[in-house]
Scaffold this active site. Sequence first.
Site, PDB file in Angstrom:
ATOM      1  N   ASP A  95       0.819  -1.208   0.000  1.00  0.00           N
ATOM      2  CA  ASP A  95       0.000   0.000   0.000  1.00  0.00           C
ATOM      3  C   ASP A  95       0.861   1.270   0.000  1.00  0.00           C
ATOM      4  O   ASP A  95       1.758   1.432   0.836  1.00  0.00           O
ATOM      5  CB  ASP A  95      -0.900  -0.018   1.237  1.00  0.00           C
TER       6      ASP A  95
ATOM      7  N   HIS B 189       5.218   5.049   6.704  1.00  0.00           N
ATOM      8  CA  HIS B 189       6.310   4.252   7.286  1.00  0.00           C
ATOM      9  C   HIS B 189       7.656   4.949   7.074  1.00  0.00           C
ATOM     10  O   HIS B 189       8.437   5.124   8.019  1.00  0.00           O
ATOM     11  CB  HIS B 189       6.318   2.856   6.651  1.00  0.00           C
ATOM     12  N   GLU B 190       7.916   5.363   5.838  1.00  0.00           N
ATOM     13  CA  GLU B 190       9.214   5.999   5.550  1.00  0.00           C
ATOM     14  C   GLU B 190       9.329   7.349   6.269  1.00  0.00           C
ATOM     15  O   GLU B 190      10.399   7.705   6.762  1.00  0.00           O
ATOM     16  CB  GLU B 190       9.421   6.158   4.039  1.00  0.00           C
TER      17      GLU B 190
ATOM     18  N   HIS C  68      10.551   6.858   9.704  1.00  0.00           N
ATOM     19  CA  HIS C  68      12.015   6.779   9.850  1.00  0.00           C
ATOM     20  C   HIS C  68      12.622   8.175   9.991  1.00  0.00           C
ATOM     21  O   HIS C  68      13.511   8.404  10.806  1.00  0.00           O
ATOM     22  CB  HIS C  68      12.644   6.083   8.636  1.00  0.00           C
TER      23      HIS C  68
ATOM     24  N   ASP D 119      12.826   0.345  12.306  1.00  0.00           N
ATOM     25  CA  ASP D 119      11.933  -0.745  11.906  1.00  0.00           C
ATOM     26  C   ASP D 119      11.631  -1.617  13.108  1.00  0.00           C
ATOM     27  O   ASP D 119      12.483  -1.806  13.984  1.00  0.00           O
ATOM     28  CB  ASP D 119      12.603  -1.604  10.820  1.00  0.00           C
TER      29      ASP D 119
HETATM   30 ZN   LIG Z   1      11.426   0.703   7.437  1.00  0.00          ZN
END
Ligand SMILES: [Zn+2]
Length: 187
Positions: A116, A123-124, A127, A133
Amino acid sequence: MHVRTLVRGLAATLAVAFALAGGQAAAVPSTTADGALAPRVLTYDASGAAEFKTAVNRGAAIWNESVDGVELRPVAAGQRANIRILADNGWPRALPGALGNGTVYIGRQAVNQGYDTVRISSHELGHILGLPDRKPGPCSSLMSGSTAGTSCKNPYPNAAEKAEVEENFGGALVLPTGAPRNAVIVD
Ligand SMILES: [Zn+2]
């Protein structure tokens, strides 16, 4: 009061040091009229995100809905952004610099496998906001990334992930947790 001023001054000095060392836009904490710590505003540039621009904007909006300590805003034309977001044919990844700065790649390899695009984007960005992670992990965790499978479309950080970002941006002297500066975080 004195200590607070000193700490703030030191944080500003550090931010300038990062800017000098890394050549990146500094994220300097600001305060509201009553002296409370305002959300740290970080700008992002999605002009290189090609077909993923909408997903990237959604990912940024999700972080804005989820945390108080930081706010992601599209960069104004001609300004240098804290976060650059690019599309490419590799696997999605982040290259974090100083906390809140870095480059994100929305890689088509994962998109073509069915992952997705909004979840990839948030998610990125996670970071860049200092999260490592957390793999393997369930779909309820944003930082479990691809280990939650292609059927997982959850783009929201869970309570622990939100708390970690609040902590990263709430304390004036907190350095990036997670990966060391300038390391590549794949997926
Ligand atoms: Zn990641």
